[in-house]
Design a protein around this motif. Structure first.
Motif, PDB file in Angstrom:
ATOM      1  N   VAL A  12       0.855  -1.186   0.000  1.00 17.55           N
ATOM      2  CA  VAL A  12       0.000   0.000   0.000  1.00 17.55           C
ATOM      3  C   VAL A  12       0.895   1.242   0.000  1.00 17.55           C
ATOM      4  CG1 VAL A  12      -1.727   1.292   1.317  1.00 17.55           C
ATOM      5  CG2 VAL A  12      -1.794  -1.214   1.284  1.00 17.55           C
ATOM      6  N   THR A  13       0.610   2.186  -0.881  1.00 16.99           N
ATOM      7  CA  THR A  13       1.384   3.417  -0.869  1.00 16.99           C
ATOM      8  C   THR A  13       0.543   4.573  -0.349  1.00 16.99           C
ATOM      9  OG1 THR A  13       2.884   4.839  -2.123  1.00 16.99           O
ATOM     10  CG2 THR A  13       0.850   4.218  -3.222  1.00 16.99           C
ATOM     11  N   LEU A  14       1.211   5.494   0.324  1.00 13.96           N
ATOM     12  CA  LEU A  14       0.576   6.719   0.790  1.00 13.96           C
ATOM     13  C   LEU A  14       1.078   7.852  -0.094  1.00 13.96           C
ATOM     14  CD1 LEU A  14       1.449   4.910   3.489  1.00 13.96           C
ATOM     15  CD2 LEU A  14       0.307   6.770   4.640  1.00 13.96           C
ATOM     16  N   ILE A  15       0.166   8.510  -0.801  1.00 14.99           N
ATOM     17  CA  ILE A  15       0.570   9.647  -1.626  1.00 14.99           C
ATOM     18  C   ILE A  15      -0.195  10.884  -1.185  1.00 14.99           C
ATOM     19  CG2 ILE A  15       1.118   8.192  -3.617  1.00 14.99           C
ATOM     20  CD1 ILE A  15      -1.483   9.484  -4.904  1.00 14.99           C
ATOM     21  N   GLY A  16       0.238  12.015  -1.693  1.00 13.93           N
ATOM     22  CA  GLY A  16      -0.422  13.261  -1.348  1.00 13.93           C
ATOM     23  C   GLY A  16       0.558  14.400  -1.474  1.00 13.93           C
ATOM     24  N   ARG A  17       0.042  15.590  -1.455  1.00  6.29           N
ATOM     25  CA  ARG A  17       0.908  16.754  -1.529  1.00  6.29           C
ATOM     26  C   ARG A  17       1.789  16.798  -0.279  1.00  6.29           C
ATOM     27  NH1 ARG A  17      -1.052  22.312  -3.014  1.00  6.29           N
ATOM     28  NH2 ARG A  17       1.080  22.356  -3.796  1.00  6.29           N
ATOM     29  N   PRO A  18       2.943  17.483  -0.362  1.00  7.58           N
ATOM     30  CA  PRO A  18       3.809  17.554   0.813  1.00  7.58           C
ATOM     31  C   PRO A  18       3.068  18.089   2.046  1.00  7.58           C
ATOM     32  CG  PRO A  18       4.944  18.403  -1.117  1.00  7.58           C
ATOM     33  CD  PRO A  18       3.525  18.147  -1.540  1.00  7.58           C
ATOM     34  N   ASN A  19       3.368  17.488   3.186  1.00  8.49           N
ATOM     35  CA  ASN A  19       2.873  17.969   4.483  1.00  8.49           C
ATOM     36  C   ASN A  19       1.389  17.733   4.741  1.00  8.49           C
ATOM     37  OD1 ASN A  19       3.957  18.958   6.839  1.00  8.49           O
ATOM     38  ND2 ASN A  19       3.336  21.055   6.447  1.00  8.49           N
ATOM     39  N   VAL A  20       0.807  16.702   4.078  1.00 11.50           N
ATOM     40  CA  VAL A  20      -0.603  16.384   4.376  1.00 11.50           C
ATOM     41  C   VAL A  20      -0.729  15.364   5.512  1.00 11.50           C
ATOM     42  CG1 VAL A  20      -1.533  16.924   2.102  1.00 11.50           C
ATOM     43  CG2 VAL A  20      -0.744  14.605   2.570  1.00 11.50           C
ATOM     44  N   GLY A  21       0.414  14.829   5.976  1.00 13.63           N
ATOM     45  CA  GLY A  21       0.363  13.914   7.116  1.00 13.63           C
ATOM     46  C   GLY A  21       0.596  12.456   6.786  1.00 13.63           C
ATOM     47  N   THR A  43       9.547  16.367   3.681  1.00 14.77           N
ATOM     48  CA  THR A  43      10.392  15.808   4.730  1.00 14.77           C
ATOM     49  C   THR A  43      10.853  14.394   4.382  1.00 14.77           C
ATOM     50  OG1 THR A  43       9.170  17.106   6.346  1.00 14.77           O
ATOM     51  CG2 THR A  43      10.499  15.316   7.200  1.00 14.77           C
ATOM     52  N   THR A  44       9.952  13.602   3.799  1.00 11.15           N
ATOM     53  CA  THR A  44      10.275  12.215   3.470  1.00 11.15           C
ATOM     54  C   THR A  44      10.958  12.158   2.117  1.00 11.15           C
ATOM     55  OG1 THR A  44       8.308  11.521   4.662  1.00 11.15           O
ATOM     56  CG2 THR A  44       9.326   9.895   3.224  1.00 11.15           C
ATOM     57  N   ARG A  45      12.152  11.609   2.058  1.00  9.56           N
ATOM     58  CA  ARG A  45      12.904  11.593   0.798  1.00  9.56           C
ATOM     59  C   ARG A  45      12.961  10.218   0.162  1.00  9.56           C
ATOM     60  NH1 ARG A  45      17.878  15.561   2.483  1.00  9.56           N
ATOM     61  NH2 ARG A  45      16.693  17.481   2.390  1.00  9.56           N
ATOM     62  N   ASN A  46      13.031   9.174   0.931  1.00  9.00           N
ATOM     63  CA  ASN A  46      13.079   7.828   0.378  1.00  9.00           C
ATOM     64  C   ASN A  46      11.766   7.116   0.609  1.00  9.00           C
ATOM     65  OD1 ASN A  46      15.782   7.313  -0.707  1.00  9.00           O
ATOM     66  ND2 ASN A  46      16.466   7.752   1.369  1.00  9.00           N
ATOM     67  N   ARG A  47      11.521   6.076  -0.192  1.00  8.32           N
ATOM     68  CA  ARG A  47      10.351   5.249   0.076  1.00  8.32           C
ATOM     69  C   ARG A  47      10.646   4.442   1.350  1.00  8.32           C
ATOM     70  NH1 ARG A  47       8.432   1.996  -5.066  1.00  8.32           N
ATOM     71  NH2 ARG A  47      10.531   1.201  -4.997  1.00  8.32           N
ATOM     72  N   VAL A  62       4.307   1.636   1.838  1.00 11.37           N
ATOM     73  CA  VAL A  62       5.411   2.298   1.158  1.00 11.37           C
ATOM     74  C   VAL A  62       5.117   3.786   1.208  1.00 11.37           C
ATOM     75  CG1 VAL A  62       6.759   2.438  -0.968  1.00 11.37           C
ATOM     76  CG2 VAL A  62       5.587   0.313  -0.381  1.00 11.37           C
ATOM     77  N   ASP A  63       5.853   4.507   2.034  1.00  5.66           N
ATOM     78  CA  ASP A  63       5.636   5.949   2.168  1.00  5.66           C
ATOM     79  C   ASP A  63       6.511   6.651   1.151  1.00  5.66           C
ATOM     80  OD1 ASP A  63       4.675   8.350   3.248  1.00  5.66           O
ATOM     81  OD2 ASP A  63       6.487   8.565   4.432  1.00  5.66           O
ATOM     82  N   THR A  64       5.915   7.457   0.284  1.00  2.00           N
ATOM     83  CA  THR A  64       6.681   8.109  -0.771  1.00  2.00           C
ATOM     84  C   THR A  64       6.874   9.584  -0.465  1.00  2.00           C
ATOM     85  OG1 THR A  64       4.787   8.857  -2.049  1.00  2.00           O
ATOM     86  CG2 THR A  64       5.529   6.608  -2.428  1.00  2.00           C
ATOM     87  N   PRO A  65       7.853  10.213  -1.131  1.00  2.00           N
ATOM     88  CA  PRO A  65       7.937  11.672  -1.046  1.00  2.00           C
ATOM     89  C   PRO A  65       6.671  12.277  -1.639  1.00  2.00           C
ATOM     90  CG  PRO A  65       9.923  10.729  -2.027  1.00  2.00           C
ATOM     91  CD  PRO A  65       8.914   9.636  -1.945  1.00  2.00           C
ATOM     92  N   GLY A  66       6.303  13.467  -1.210  1.00  2.00           N
ATOM     93  CA  GLY A  66       5.117  14.123  -1.756  1.00  2.00           C
ATOM     94  C   GLY A  66       5.284  14.433  -3.234  1.00  2.00           C
ATOM     95  N   ILE A  67       4.181  14.329  -3.985  1.00  2.00           N
ATOM     96  CA  ILE A  67       4.212  14.666  -5.404  1.00  2.00           C
ATOM     97  C   ILE A  67       4.135  16.183  -5.533  1.00  2.00           C
ATOM     98  CG2 ILE A  67       2.964  14.455  -7.592  1.00  2.00           C
ATOM     99  CD1 ILE A  67       2.032  11.689  -6.675  1.00  2.00           C
ATOM    100  N   ASN A 125      -7.614  13.642   5.797  1.00  2.00           N
ATOM    101  CA  ASN A 125      -6.882  13.681   7.063  1.00  2.00           C
ATOM    102  C   ASN A 125      -7.186  14.974   7.837  1.00  2.00           C
ATOM    103  OD1 ASN A 125      -5.103  12.830   9.054  1.00  2.00           O
ATOM    104  ND2 ASN A 125      -3.311  13.653   8.026  1.00  2.00           N
ATOM    105  N   LYS A 126      -6.708  15.014   9.076  1.00  2.00           N
ATOM    106  CA  LYS A 126      -6.804  16.196   9.950  1.00  2.00           C
ATOM    107  C   LYS A 126      -8.263  16.558  10.274  1.00  2.00           C
ATOM    108  CE  LYS A 126      -2.459  17.925   8.022  1.00  2.00           C
ATOM    109  NZ  LYS A 126      -1.693  19.050   7.461  1.00  2.00           N
TER     110      LYS A 126
END
Length: 305
Positions: A12-21, A43-47, A62-67, A125-126
């Motif tokens: 499962v991957t988590l995507i979203g704009r930077p800083n959405v949590g 903040t997150t640079r690597n998967r 799999v946490d990805t960098p923000g798109i 979120n939030k």
């Protein structure tokens, strides 16, 4: 854990704009801190792969960098890793802010999602920051944009409704045996997690004083009896940044170390002797050699989705 026909497992991957949590949500689901969080975007640079093992199945996150729109080689790398992941996983979690406004960044992600056949769960979120009755209007706004498999409102910070999210994820995972042993939490090398914890503290303490161009390199990690000696270097892009990171009389550098040390000790389950240095490496974010040195694979920069 028994492997039977009813067991599910998948990525499962988590995507979203930077800083959405995204990192906050992953840490909440796993139950301990793996991905770093700060109030700065990107903040997150690597998967980062983390593993949640339950009776019903195993979810590998799999946490990805923000798109986002790339500005340099590091930015290209982060965007390509995030977008390529969409076709490599079983479920996509798209995290958004609780709002009816769908901006250019969100529309860029919607276009990416329209091109994939992977099930997409929209995660608003939030929710702890808005009134409960407003959430339906946010759901309606996004429902018009894409045919989501599920829409789940959560508060990653408070853990609200995350159980429902896990059930929704399991619904779309294929049946099969676990990929990891049930006591596995992450596939990240320990050095990398230590480096990221130090970088998080630096980002939080420096706030707006330093642009995002810092990295942390672990020079050595050696265990002796019940103590781990760690030597780490904070890399920045300018001489002026070096002075800010060190601080008057070395106070800022000491503060970064004292904030990072307890979390590293909790993770390693032993006492830590942490030594920090600061070095200037100009334009490291545009150097293939230095990117590789800090754990990013420059080959990924040239690969498309």
């Amino acid at each position: 854990m028994s492997e039977n026909a009813a067991h599910k497992s998948g990525f499962v991957t988590l995507i979203g704009r930077p800083n959405v949590g995204k990192s906050t949500l992953m840490n909440q689901l796993i139950g301990q801190k793996i991905a770093i969080t700060s109030n700065k975007p990107q903040t997150t640079r690597n998967r980062i792969q983390t593993v949640l093992t339950l009776e019903e199945g195993q979810i590998v996150f799999v946490d990805t960098p923000g798109i986002h729109k790339a500005k340099n080689k590091l930015g290209d790398y982060m965007v390509n890793v995030a977008e390529r992941t969409l076709n490599e996983v079983d479920v996509i979690l798209w995290l958004v802010e609780p709002t009816t406004y769908i901006g250019a960044g969100e529309r860029h992600i919607i276009e990416q999602l329209k091109r994939t056949k992977t099930p997409v769960i929209l995660v608003i979120n939030k929710t702890d920051t808005v009134k409960r009755e407003e959430i339906l209007t946010f759901i309606d706004a996004y429902r018009k944009e894409l045919d989501f498999h599920e829409i789940v409102p959560v508060s990653a910070l408070k853990g609200d409704n995350t159980d429902t999210l896990v059930k929704c994820i399991l619904k779309y995972l294929p049946y099969g045996p676990a990929f990891y042993d049930e006591d596995t939490i992450t596939d990240q090398p320990m050095r990398q997690i230590v480096a990221e914890l130090i970088r998080e503290k630096a980002l939080r303490l420096l706030e707006e004083e330093i642009p995002h161009g810092i990295a942390v390199s672990i020079e050595s990690m050696k265990e002796r009896k019940h103590i781990c000696d760690i030597e780490a270097t904070i890399i920045c892009e300018r001489d002026s940044h070096k002075g800010i990171i060190i601080g008057k009389g070395g106070q800022m550098l000491k503060k970064i170390g004292s904030r990072a040390r307890p979390e590293i000790e909790d993770m390693l389950e032993m006492q830590v002797n942490l030594q920090l240095w600061v070095k200037v490496k100009k334009d490291w974010r545009d150097s293939d050699f230095l990117l590789k040195n800090f754990g990013y694979n420059p080959k990924d920069i040239d690969m498309g989705v």
